[in-house]
Design an enzyme around this catalytic site. Structure first.
Site, short mmCIF file in Angstrom:
data_model
loop_
_atom_site.label_atom_id
_atom_site.label_comp_id
_atom_site.label_asym_id
_atom_site.label_seq_id
_atom_site.Cartn_x
_atom_site.Cartn_y
_atom_site.Cartn_z
N TYR A 68 -0.64 2.57 4.18
CA TYR A 68 -1.33 2.88 2.93
C TYR A 68 -2.50 3.82 3.17
O TYR A 68 -3.14 3.77 4.20
CB TYR A 68 -1.87 1.59 2.30
CG TYR A 68 -1.27 1.30 0.94
CD1 TYR A 68 -0.07 0.62 0.82
CD2 TYR A 68 -1.92 1.70 -0.22
CE1 TYR A 68 0.47 0.35 -0.43
CE2 TYR A 68 -1.38 1.42 -1.47
CZ TYR A 68 -0.18 0.74 -1.56
OH TYR A 68 0.35 0.48 -2.79
N ASP A 91 -8.31 -5.37 5.01
CA ASP A 91 -8.43 -4.05 5.62
C ASP A 91 -9.82 -3.77 6.18
O ASP A 91 -9.99 -2.88 7.01
CB ASP A 91 -8.02 -2.97 4.62
CG ASP A 91 -6.52 -3.02 4.32
OD1 ASP A 91 -5.76 -3.48 5.20
OD2 ASP A 91 -6.11 -2.63 3.23
CO CO Z 1 0.16 -1.13 -3.61
#
Ligand code: CO
Length: 631
Positions: free
Chosen positions: A381, A297
């Site tokens: 997320y 990320d």
């Molecule tokens: Co997770």
């Protein structure tokens, strides 16, 4: 001549400086319409320069840029002096793919949606094209020859049934378009079978629940009528005995600099620089549509450029001060994320207490902590990144994981995942975070020890079997300093300054106490373990290196691996009484639960740094009792 003269050398680039950096590169190099700017950020001055800096000193302000020419696919690094208005270095990086940029994702989605083969694949599944969402992901590196040298993205596809609905709940499992991001053209469409889209909409948004909100929640207010106890000067923060500076980079987001604690009239340094320096989320499903899922990320995207604009009363609560993040879009235009970093104080229960019942005397102090945080959205997320500073010298780091699980559809045997809703298979995965902690405990030369506790064998000196002791082992060189956690043994690591003693003659130090952690479940020979080689150990220690900032190397996107910590530490450099950097890697093990669906309640993961003989005694005796002191 320089508008930025007088800025502290670690102040982030201002809006004007970002603009000038981009303009200077444009004017001194032939940069066409088809170039992108993956990174524009402060080029931090050498550490020695910063440490020697006195207010009023002239320090060259520099910007660091990464550029990508979409026509040739070439990547360049540039350093620009804003002081002299010159591009002071310009370097082509052969074979490097820089991070994926947010507006590349938009262009990529459009390219996929307009491709006739994709439209045909959608039509074959009986899905309306205008409901299809295309979520580009990093493609990784798995040794496929045909992918070498191309800038590729692999797209996950979903159905958004209504304009408000949660498309992550309805994956088009098995349909994976692959896009050349330089040409912005579909290179192939992987189609491994027509799996029905899960039936339920998976809604979580407030508009779907407003008639069901629980009615019995009474207001809870936090007021600080005299304002907060911290002081802000630019990006310097002072609070209680703490001092620090903050920065913000497109890749790491929040960065701490020059964290120190005032003691005996002087600020004692603890950390020169601290940040989360890489993140990787390997998924555990081997099927063709899933095995590549393992986002870096930071290195493949950048949690700074994906930071949220925060809202008082929602993201943070109380007497809040915010810092904006000055970033760029992929064309080098200034893009400010307002309220990216939140600063506030929190009551945190009791700090210390004792009751002397013989004289009916109670002494108790409330603990208060300073919170510096930001939140990033990386596709499905959310990650909240929180630094906490306590009045007793403790520093804590905590990640809050939330958002929406990455799911596949209709796994009749969800061996590698959990059924979280009808026909929704949430894939097993692990979130790993790699911290770069440049300690300077009372100055640069530090040493690192591992502390293990041992039970004394039964014998004449331990006749009742109760004896145990803690043993410190110096981590002398890099290879010996590659360590694992040992939670049952209470293992911790300590960073000490062997040249400075407390009043007891002990070297001053800080200890790193692991929190939740886990080992990676990917095979040691798996491509991801080569690319994220830092996962092999929870602790690494290196001598400070100005160019050693990212544990998987500077450019992990589509990189085969081997860079970063595993490579640097082959030199097995000595570590004793030198300027050391600790790398702590911690993992959150995620076997999904039905309760994680359709949006996941926050999961917490992190670690703690505690003073260890840094002070002569409890440094928080001077915290005053609460006004409402009992007794
Ligand atoms: Co997770």
């Amino acid at each position: 001549m320089v508008a930025s003269a007088g800025l502290h050398p670690l102040e982030p680039l201002t809006i004007d400086e970002v603009r000038r950096a981009v303009d200077l590169v444009r004017s001194q190099h032939p940069i066409g319409e088809r170039w992108r700017f993956p990174v524009v950020t402060l080029k931090e001055p050498p550490k020695a320069t910063v440490l020697a800096y006195q207010p009023g000193d002239a320090v060259d302000r520099q910007a660091f840029l990464v550029l990508l020419d979409n026509d040739t696919g070439h990547t360049y690094e540039a350093v620009v002096s804003l002081t002299t208005a010159q591009v002071v270095s310009w370097q082509h990086l052969p074979g490097i793919q820089p991070n994926i940029m947010a507006d590349e994702l938009e262009d990529c989605e459009a390219a996929v949606r307009s491709h006739p083969d994709f439209q045909a694949a959608v039509a074959r599944r009986g899905l309306p094209l205008d409901q299809v969402v295309v979520d580009p992901w990093a493609i990784g590196h798995f040794g496929f020859k045909e992918e070498e040298g191309q800038r590729l993205s692999r797209c996950l596809c979903y159905v958004r049934t209504t304009p408000e609905s949660n498309f992550y709940a309805r994956p088009i499992d098995g349909l994976v378009p692959v896009v050349d991001l330089n040409a912005m053209a579909v290179v192939r469409i992987e189609d491994v079978g027509e799996v029905p889209v899960p039936p339920e909409p998976g809604e979580y948004a407030r508009e779907f629940y407003q008639d069901r909100f629980r009615p019995d929640l009474k207001p809870l207010s936090i007021t600080q009528p005299d304002g907060p106890s911290f002081h802000i000067d630019g990006h310097q923060i002072r609070w209680q005995r703490w001092q620090m500076r903050i920065g913000f980079t497109p890749r790491e987001g929040l960065v701490l600099y020059q964290v120190g604690y005032e003691d005996g009239g002087q600020v004692r340094p603890i950390l020169y620089r601290a940040s989360m320096a890489e993140m990787v989320v390997p998924y555990g499903d081997p099927r063709p549509q899933h095995f590549r899922k393992n986002a870096f990320d930071l290195g493949e995207h950048g949690v700074g450029m994906l930071a949220n604009s925060l809202t008082n009363g929602c993201d943070c609560f109380g007497e809040i001060r915010y810092f904006d993040a000055v970033l760029t879009d992929s064309r080098g235009n200034v893009a400010v994320t307002e309220n990216a970093v939140c600063l506030h104080e929190e009551d945190f229960g009791i700090l210390w207490k004792h009751t002397d019942w013989r004289r009916d005397h109670v002494d108790v102090r409330r603990s208060r902590r300073l919170v510096v945080s930001f939140i990033a959205t990386v596709d499905n997320y959310e990650y909240g990144f929180y630094w906490y500073f306590y009045q007793d010298g403790t520093i804590q780091y905590e990640i809050k994981l939330t958002g929406i699980l990455l799911v596949g559809a209709l796994a009749d045997q969800p061996k590698y995942g959990t059924l979280v809703a009808p026909e929704v298979n949430a894939l097993n995965h692990q979130h790993f975070f790699a911290m770069r902690l440049d300690f300077d405990v009372d100055g640069c030369p530090n040493s690192v020890y591992e502390v293990n506790s041992h039970a004394e064998p039964l014998g004449p000196e331990n006749p009742y079997g109760n004896a145990w002791y803690a043993e410190s082992t110096l981590l002398e060189r890099e290879q010996a300093a590659q360590r694992q956690i040992d939670p049952l043994g209470g293992r911790y690591w300590k960073v000490v300054n062997p040249n400075v003693q407390n009043r007891l003659g002990q070297p001053v130090g800080f200890k790193l106490i692991p929190g939740e952690n886990v080992r990676p479940f990917a095979h040691p020979d798996a491509p991801i373990m080569q690319r994220a080689g830092f996962l092999k150990h929870h602790l690494w220690v290196t001598p400070y290196g100005a160019d050693e900032n990212f544990p998987a190397g500077p450019y992990p996107n589509q990189h085969p691996g081997g860079e970063g910590l595993p490579k640097w530490t082959q030199a097995d450099r000595p570590l004793e009484n030198t300027d050391v950097v600790l790398w702590y890697v911690f993992g959150h093990h995620h076997v999904p639960r039905p309760e994680d669906w359709p949006v996941m309640p926050v999961a917490y993961s992190g670690f703690t740094l505690k003073p260890l003989g840094f002070f002569d005694q409890n440094p928080a005796l001077d915290v005053p009792p609460s006004p409402k002191a009992c007794h």
